[in-house]
Design a protein around this motif. Structure first.
Motif, PDB file in Angstrom:
ATOM      1  N   GLU A 195      28.223  39.033  41.685  1.00 51.17           N
ATOM      2  CA  GLU A 195      26.975  38.842  42.427  1.00 51.17           C
ATOM      3  C   GLU A 195      27.092  39.403  43.837  1.00 51.17           C
ATOM      4  O   GLU A 195      26.162  40.025  44.348  1.00 51.17           O
ATOM      5  CB  GLU A 195      26.582  37.354  42.464  1.00 51.17           C
ATOM      6  CG  GLU A 195      26.081  36.814  41.139  1.00 51.17           C
ATOM      7  CD  GLU A 195      24.906  37.611  40.589  1.00 51.17           C
ATOM      8  OE1 GLU A 195      23.965  37.924  41.348  1.00 51.17           O
ATOM      9  OE2 GLU A 195      24.938  37.945  39.387  1.00 51.17           O
ATOM     10  N   THR A 234      35.046  37.761  38.853  1.00 50.57           N
ATOM     11  CA  THR A 234      34.369  36.485  38.608  1.00 50.57           C
ATOM     12  C   THR A 234      32.868  36.689  38.787  1.00 50.57           C
ATOM     13  O   THR A 234      32.425  37.702  39.349  1.00 50.57           O
ATOM     14  CB  THR A 234      34.858  35.409  39.590  1.00 50.57           C
ATOM     15  OG1 THR A 234      34.521  35.815  40.921  1.00 50.57           O
ATOM     16  CG2 THR A 234      36.359  35.192  39.475  1.00 50.57           C
ATOM     17  N   ASP A 235      32.102  35.719  38.322  1.00 49.75           N
ATOM     18  CA  ASP A 235      30.650  35.818  38.445  1.00 49.75           C
ATOM     19  C   ASP A 235      30.210  35.911  39.901  1.00 49.75           C
ATOM     20  O   ASP A 235      29.302  36.680  40.244  1.00 49.75           O
ATOM     21  CB  ASP A 235      29.965  34.616  37.777  1.00 49.75           C
ATOM     22  CG  ASP A 235      30.080  34.668  36.260  1.00 49.75           C
ATOM     23  OD1 ASP A 235      30.309  35.777  35.732  1.00 49.75           O
ATOM     24  OD2 ASP A 235      29.913  33.620  35.609  1.00 49.75           O
ATOM     25  N   GLU A 236      30.855  35.147  40.770  1.00 54.16           N
ATOM     26  CA  GLU A 236      30.463  35.182  42.180  1.00 54.16           C
ATOM     27  C   GLU A 236      30.831  36.516  42.833  1.00 54.16           C
ATOM     28  O   GLU A 236      30.096  37.037  43.680  1.00 54.16           O
ATOM     29  CB  GLU A 236      31.064  34.007  42.954  1.00 54.16           C
ATOM     30  CG  GLU A 236      32.569  33.948  42.884  1.00 54.16           C
ATOM     31  CD  GLU A 236      33.123  32.607  43.331  1.00 54.16           C
ATOM     32  OE1 GLU A 236      34.178  32.625  43.975  1.00 54.16           O
ATOM     33  OE2 GLU A 236      32.502  31.578  43.015  1.00 54.16           O
TER      34      GLU A 236
END
Length: 184
Positions: free
Chosen positions: A9, A4-6
């Motif tokens: 990151e 996922t994007d999180e």
């Protein structure tokens, strides 16, 4: 598990902090070290800061231990006074890869002029090689005049005596040869 994007990151943050791939995998959970490495590669993340590792113990060098003759165990029935102490091998401390090798020195002294002269090749092709022929390649494999030495080889060694001396040089001998060439 999906990236996922999180999670990506978080991966970028941990990577820039200098954590190892294993540490990042443990932090993220449900992902392997190899998955982290692959993702880092695909993202093109490169240089990162090295973490400051604190030594677990102080790095004060301890004084070397010297065993005295009194602290060594003595077999029963042997006198302890006036007993000559002579080690079977020279005493070496630290890395022994570069220690003097008496056998290598002796082998170098026994070497003759004949070992420096290249042998007469039998000029065999790859199809004519056997277990007892020298497999030293001579020439460019891409050219029609390429061949193998083909002389008789020793049991268990793929090369004749001449080529075995070239292939299996002790490091001390190579170093001496290099120094001799540089000096002369």
């Amino acid at each position: 598990m999906s990236w996922t994007d999180e999670r990506v990151e978080r991966l970028k943050t941990l990577w820039s902090e200098g954590l190892s791939a294993s540490q990042i995998a443990a932090e993220l959970g449900a992902v392997t070290r190899n998955a982290v490495i692959g993702k880092v590669h695909r993202l093109g993340l490169s240089g990162r800061s090295k973490p400051q590792v604190q030594p677990s113990r102080p790095t004060v060098a301890a004084p070397p231990r010297v065993k005295s003759a009194a602290s060594r165990p003595v077999a029963q029935g042997q006198p302890t006074v006036g007993r000559p102490v002579s080690p079977a091998r020279p005493i070496t401390i630290g890395a022994t890869a570069l220690k003097a090798d008496a056998q290598a020195d002796e082998a170098l002294a026994v070497a003759t002029v004949a070992e420096n002269e290249p042998p007469a090749f039998e000029k065999v092709t790859i199809l004519s090689l056997t277990e007892s022929t020298c497999k030293w390649p001579v020439g460019d494999p891409g050219k029609p005049d390429f061949f193998f030495c083909g002389r008789k080889s020793d049991v268990g060694i793929p090369y004749c005596a001449f080529h075995a001396r070239i292939a299996y040089q002790p490091s001390a001998e190579r170093r001496r040869e290099r120094d001799r060439k540089a000096a002369g």
